[in-house]
Design an enzyme around this catalytic site. Sequence first.
Site, PDB file in Angstrom:
ATOM      1  N   HIS A   1       0.829  -1.220   0.000  1.00 53.57           N
ATOM      2  CA  HIS A   1       0.000   0.000   0.000  1.00 53.57           C
ATOM      3  C   HIS A   1       0.862   1.268   0.000  1.00 53.57           C
ATOM      4  CE1 HIS A   1       0.125   0.199   4.582  1.00 53.57           C
ATOM      5  NE2 HIS A   1       0.167   1.471   4.279  1.00 53.57           N
TER       6      HIS A   1
ATOM      7  N   ASP B   1      -0.618  -7.153   1.213  1.00 50.54           N
ATOM      8  CA  ASP B   1       0.124  -5.919   1.484  1.00 50.54           C
ATOM      9  C   ASP B   1       1.615  -6.201   1.625  1.00 50.54           C
ATOM     10  OD1 ASP B   1       0.423  -3.261   1.780  1.00 50.54           O
ATOM     11  OD2 ASP B   1      -0.506  -3.114   3.764  1.00 50.54           O
TER      12      ASP B   1
ATOM     13  N   GLY C   1       3.199   5.601   9.336  1.00 54.58           N
ATOM     14  CA  GLY C   1       4.635   5.793   9.152  1.00 54.58           C
ATOM     15  C   GLY C   1       5.439   4.555   9.513  1.00 54.58           C
TER      16      GLY C   1
ATOM     17  N   SER D   1       4.206   1.559   8.676  1.00 55.41           N
ATOM     18  CA  SER D   1       3.818   0.605   7.630  1.00 55.41           C
ATOM     19  C   SER D   1       5.014   0.121   6.842  1.00 55.41           C
ATOM     20  CB  SER D   1       2.895   1.267   6.617  1.00 55.41           C
ATOM     21  OG  SER D   1       1.690   1.559   7.205  1.00 55.41           O
TER      22      SER D   1
HETATM   23  C1  4AZ Z   1      -0.939   3.212   8.962  1.00 56.77           C
HETATM   24  O1  4AZ Z   1      -1.717   4.140   8.778  1.00 56.77           O
HETATM   25  C2  4AZ Z   1      -1.157   2.288  10.090  1.00 56.77           C
HETATM   26  N1  4AZ Z   1      -2.198   0.228  14.513  1.00 56.77           N
HETATM   27  C3  4AZ Z   1      -0.252   1.266  10.343  1.00 56.77           C
HETATM   28  C4  4AZ Z   1      -0.479   0.407  11.411  1.00 56.77           C
HETATM   29  C5  4AZ Z   1      -1.578   0.564  12.193  1.00 56.77           C
HETATM   30  C6  4AZ Z   1      -2.481   1.577  11.966  1.00 56.77           C
HETATM   31  C7  4AZ Z   1      -2.267   2.445  10.904  1.00 56.77           C
HETATM   32  C8  4AZ Z   1      -1.794  -0.404  13.325  1.00 56.77           C
HETATM   33  O2  4AZ Z   1       0.011   3.037   8.212  1.00 56.77           O
END
Ligand code: 4AZ
Length: 243
Positions: free
Chosen positions: A41, A91, A188, A190
């Site tokens: 993503h 993902d 951030g 991710s």
């Molecule tokens: C994000 O927005 C995101 N709590 C990544 C992980 C989580 C929530 C949002 C897990 O990239």
Amino acid sequence: IIGGDTAMPGAHPWMAAIYIDRKDFCAGTLIASCWVLSAAHCFYRNPLKSQVRVVLGQQNFNVTGPNTRSFGVDNYIFPKHFSVFHPTLHDIVLVKLKKENGACVRRTKFIRPICLPDQTMVFPDNYCCTISGWGHMHEKVKEYSNLQEAWVRLVPHNTCTKPEVYGDHVTANMLCAGTSQCVDACQGDSGGPLACVRDDVSFLYGIISWGDGCGRGKPGVYTRVVNYMDWINSVLKRKARIV
Ligand code: 4AZ
């Protein structure tokens, strides 16, 4: 990361900071000399390869120094079933680093790949694993941080798929970890690792993917890396043969 601690330099030597298009940011995990795994993503808008930089050995967001190395991107590859209409369903993305002087990453005290699990590797429910990243430290603070680390427990799959948790939004290609209101991944983070240790060896078990906000008490959702090992191995081998 919410509720973590500042990581010691070199504690997560596989962490990659991925700067995309001058505005987006994601993490990734070094898995081989020329390869970083991240979240699909982060790449589904098809950023120009020339606009992506991967920094290894980094401690503070956007700060380079004697221990950091910066790489351009040769290519990024989505799994076969990835669809831009459902970017969190598969993902995972393989990012190939650009060689410099005939090589990609040279190992240092601060830069080293993580081990990949084999397909049959299972860590038990409630096992403690670590997450790390430069993401937001509070849901409302839209700032990146210095590298944070935290422990989270693997959540049983049938708990995570309960209707009051995530129902069928969580598929067999995902896993859940962390239910604390205090500790979670956030925006951030991710693309970064959920690393589980066995016999003193860290394995990349999950990729930080999504969740209902951050630290609200619902688990974080991660890409289940073992389910993609055939694909990862085939891409890494294929590319190695051509080069
Ligand atoms: C994000 O927005 C995101 N709590 C990544 C992980 C989580 C929530 C949002 C897990 O990239």
